[in-house]
Design a protein around this motif. Structure first.
Motif, PDB file in Angstrom:
ATOM      1  N   THR A   1       0.879  -1.330  -0.063  1.00 22.25           N
ATOM      2  CA  THR A   1       0.096   0.014   0.015  1.00 22.25           C
ATOM      3  C   THR A   1       0.863   1.168  -0.208  1.00 22.25           C
ATOM      4  O   THR A   1       2.058   1.228   0.178  1.00 22.25           O
ATOM      5  CB  THR A   1      -0.851  -0.042   1.084  1.00 22.25           C
ATOM      6  OG1 THR A   1      -0.113   0.142   2.475  1.00 22.25           O
ATOM      7  CG2 THR A   1      -1.708  -1.108   1.350  1.00 22.25           C
ATOM      8  N   PRO A   2       0.263   2.628  -0.154  1.00 23.60           N
ATOM      9  CA  PRO A   2       1.304   3.700   0.000  1.00 23.60           C
ATOM     10  C   PRO A   2       1.865   3.813   1.113  1.00 23.60           C
ATOM     11  O   PRO A   2       3.237   4.091   1.455  1.00 23.60           O
ATOM     12  CB  PRO A   2       0.319   4.752  -0.256  1.00 23.60           C
ATOM     13  CG  PRO A   2      -0.671   4.161  -1.134  1.00 23.60           C
ATOM     14  CD  PRO A   2      -0.882   2.653  -0.578  1.00 23.60           C
ATOM     15  N   GLY A   3       1.250   3.376   2.194  1.00 23.85           N
ATOM     16  CA  GLY A   3       1.652   3.509   3.652  1.00 23.85           C
ATOM     17  C   GLY A   3       2.771   2.439   3.927  1.00 23.85           C
ATOM     18  O   GLY A   3       3.966   2.833   4.340  1.00 23.85           O
ATOM     19  N   THR A   4       2.656   1.249   3.328  1.00 25.57           N
ATOM     20  CA  THR A   4       3.877   0.291   3.588  1.00 25.57           C
ATOM     21  C   THR A   4       4.981   0.407   2.556  1.00 25.57           C
ATOM     22  O   THR A   4       6.072   0.327   3.014  1.00 25.57           O
ATOM     23  CB  THR A   4       3.283  -1.010   3.272  1.00 25.57           C
ATOM     24  OG1 THR A   4       2.808  -1.490   1.920  1.00 25.57           O
ATOM     25  CG2 THR A   4       2.203  -1.576   4.357  1.00 25.57           C
ATOM     26  N   PHE A   5       4.657   1.201   1.403  1.00 28.42           N
ATOM     27  CA  PHE A   5       5.869   1.555   0.602  1.00 28.42           C
ATOM     28  C   PHE A   5       6.739   2.428   1.310  1.00 28.42           C
ATOM     29  O   PHE A   5       7.910   2.465   1.285  1.00 28.42           O
ATOM     30  CB  PHE A   5       5.551   2.013  -0.736  1.00 28.42           C
ATOM     31  CG  PHE A   5       6.474   2.507  -1.498  1.00 28.42           C
ATOM     32  CD1 PHE A   5       6.771   1.421  -2.629  1.00 28.42           C
ATOM     33  CD2 PHE A   5       6.857   3.650  -1.774  1.00 28.42           C
ATOM     34  CE1 PHE A   5       7.770   1.553  -3.430  1.00 28.42           C
ATOM     35  CE2 PHE A   5       7.969   3.895  -2.733  1.00 28.42           C
ATOM     36  CZ  PHE A   5       8.326   2.807  -3.532  1.00 28.42           C
ATOM     37  N   LEU A   6       6.100   3.655   2.026  1.00 30.88           N
ATOM     38  CA  LEU A   6       6.851   4.538   2.696  1.00 30.88           C
ATOM     39  C   LEU A   6       7.476   3.960   3.846  1.00 30.88           C
ATOM     40  O   LEU A   6       8.582   4.478   4.140  1.00 30.88           O
ATOM     41  CB  LEU A   6       6.009   5.513   3.090  1.00 30.88           C
ATOM     42  CG  LEU A   6       6.410   6.774   4.093  1.00 30.88           C
ATOM     43  CD1 LEU A   6       7.528   7.558   3.513  1.00 30.88           C
ATOM     44  CD2 LEU A   6       5.280   7.606   4.430  1.00 30.88           C
ATOM     45  N   ALA A   7       6.805   2.854   4.806  1.00 33.49           N
ATOM     46  CA  ALA A   7       7.398   2.446   5.751  1.00 33.49           C
ATOM     47  C   ALA A   7       8.671   1.475   5.601  1.00 33.49           C
ATOM     48  O   ALA A   7       9.760   1.636   6.263  1.00 33.49           O
ATOM     49  CB  ALA A   7       6.494   1.471   6.444  1.00 33.49           C
ATOM     50  N   GLU A   8       8.740   0.957   4.207  1.00 31.74           N
ATOM     51  CA  GLU A   8       9.878   0.264   3.879  1.00 31.74           C
ATOM     52  C   GLU A   8      11.026   1.227   3.638  1.00 31.74           C
ATOM     53  O   GLU A   8      12.122   0.726   3.913  1.00 31.74           O
ATOM     54  CB  GLU A   8       9.690  -0.542   2.692  1.00 31.74           C
ATOM     55  CG  GLU A   8       9.017  -2.113   3.039  1.00 31.74           C
ATOM     56  CD  GLU A   8       9.863  -2.872   4.142  1.00 31.74           C
ATOM     57  OE1 GLU A   8      10.792  -3.407   3.892  1.00 31.74           O
ATOM     58  OE2 GLU A   8       9.432  -2.797   5.289  1.00 31.74           O
ATOM     59  N   ILE A   9      10.583   2.276   2.976  1.00 33.36           N
ATOM     60  CA  ILE A   9      11.723   3.173   2.926  1.00 33.36           C
ATOM     61  C   ILE A   9      12.251   3.643   4.509  1.00 33.36           C
ATOM     62  O   ILE A   9      13.579   3.720   4.629  1.00 33.36           O
ATOM     63  CB  ILE A   9      11.133   4.561   2.143  1.00 33.36           C
ATOM     64  CG1 ILE A   9      10.804   4.094   0.793  1.00 33.36           C
ATOM     65  CG2 ILE A   9      12.320   5.670   2.158  1.00 33.36           C
ATOM     66  CD1 ILE A   9      10.097   5.429  -0.059  1.00 33.36           C
ATOM     67  N   VAL A  10      11.650   4.171   5.035  1.00 32.06           N
ATOM     68  CA  VAL A  10      11.873   4.507   6.562  1.00 32.06           C
ATOM     69  C   VAL A  10      12.764   3.363   7.238  1.00 32.06           C
ATOM     70  O   VAL A  10      14.001   3.532   7.746  1.00 32.06           O
ATOM     71  CB  VAL A  10      10.560   4.909   7.265  1.00 32.06           C
ATOM     72  CG1 VAL A  10      10.999   4.975   8.802  1.00 32.06           C
ATOM     73  CG2 VAL A  10      10.210   6.104   6.798  1.00 32.06           C
ATOM     74  N   ALA A  11      12.067   2.128   7.113  1.00 29.04           N
ATOM     75  CA  ALA A  11      12.927   0.991   7.942  1.00 29.04           C
ATOM     76  C   ALA A  11      14.188   0.758   7.186  1.00 29.04           C
ATOM     77  O   ALA A  11      15.206   0.555   8.131  1.00 29.04           O
ATOM     78  CB  ALA A  11      11.884  -0.294   7.741  1.00 29.04           C
ATOM     79  N   THR A  12      14.224   0.625   6.139  1.00 33.11           N
ATOM     80  CA  THR A  12      15.646   0.519   5.371  1.00 33.11           C
ATOM     81  C   THR A  12      16.639   1.528   5.694  1.00 33.11           C
ATOM     82  O   THR A  12      17.531   1.176   5.868  1.00 33.11           O
ATOM     83  CB  THR A  12      15.481   0.005   3.931  1.00 33.11           C
ATOM     84  OG1 THR A  12      14.465  -0.807   3.854  1.00 33.11           O
ATOM     85  CG2 THR A  12      16.820  -0.595   3.491  1.00 33.11           C
TER      86      THR A  12
END
Length: 240
Positions: free
Chosen positions: A137-148
């Motif tokens: 989702t847009p949220g999980t896409f952003l979350a993976e950027i933040v996490a990595t």
């Protein structure tokens, strides 16, 4: 530049000089990591079938405990990356040869696939069961950027400021926390993302979601690299 190069040679000197052993360590470490992530996810589903929050806690706890052990086990053999983004950042920062990274990445991917298959078999499931869990989702896409980005920042700021000895504990703590503070539950690793496709279980990810996750992780790796260059532009002698 001279100090940086001397530091990089010193860091590499602590690693096993045999390339085959370094690559094998990345394969086995990645396999064990995937087995922990997928296996604990399957166990969590069975132990707490009606409580998703508890399942996530069990999965996160197992991962956070296992990561420091795996890093300590292999850090002086291969550097204990188990993650293509970490390997790419290591080479981009001049701390490892690109030849190693080219060899590490396939080993990491194959290791994570093998670890997921092993976890499936340990719990009596089919060796390969493609995940049907859509996560993108847009949220999980952003979350993976933040996490990595956060993972790269943790690893390399500590490495470049003389605190490499605490990296195993710091990575375990960060990933354990990121299971909960990111919407994606912090995959933060293209190899483990590919491995999770092979298990239709709590930790799985549908192939249709995996490309988006990997793209976000590569972007996050670039963001993390830029932050490391800003906050720790020159490495200092390691306190490890």
């Amino acid at each position: 530049m001279r100090v940086s190069r001397l530091h990089d040679r010193s860091a590499l000197a602590h690693l096993d000089q045999r390339v085959d052993r370094r690559v094998a360590a990345e394969f086995l470490g990645s396999a064990l990591l995937a087995a922990v992530v997928v296996g604990s996810g399957i166990a969590a589903e069975r132990l707490s079938p009606s409580d998703v929050g508890l399942q996530l806690l069990e999965n996160a706890l197992a991962t956070a405990l296992a990561l420091p052990v795996l890093i300590l086990l292999f850090i002086h053999i291969s550097g204990a990356h188990f993650n293509p983004v970490v390997s790419l950042a290591d080479s981009a920062l001049g701390m490892r040869s690109w030849r190693d990274t080219v060899l590490y990445i396939p080993a990491q991917i194959l290791g994570c696939i093998g670890g997921a298959v092993l976890a499936n078999l340990m719990f009596g499931a089919s060796a390969v069961s493609w995940s049907a869990k859509d996560r993108l989702t847009p949220g999980t896409f952003l979350a993976e950027i933040v996490a990595t980005a956060g993972l790269v920042l943790v690893v390399f700021v500590l490495a470049r400021t003389g605190r490499a000895s605490v990296i195993p504990a710091a990575v375990g703590a960060y990933i354990g926390a990121a299971y909960f503070f990111t919407a994606s539950t912090s995959f933060a690793n293209p190899a483990i993302t590919i491995g999770r496709m092979f298990s239709d279980s709590f930790a799985g990810i549908a192939p249709s979601s995996s490309l988006g996750f990997i793209a976000a992780q590569l972007i996050g790796g670039g963001v993390g690299y830029a932050l490391v260059r800003y906050f720790a532009p020159s490495p200092v002698a390691s306190g490890a």
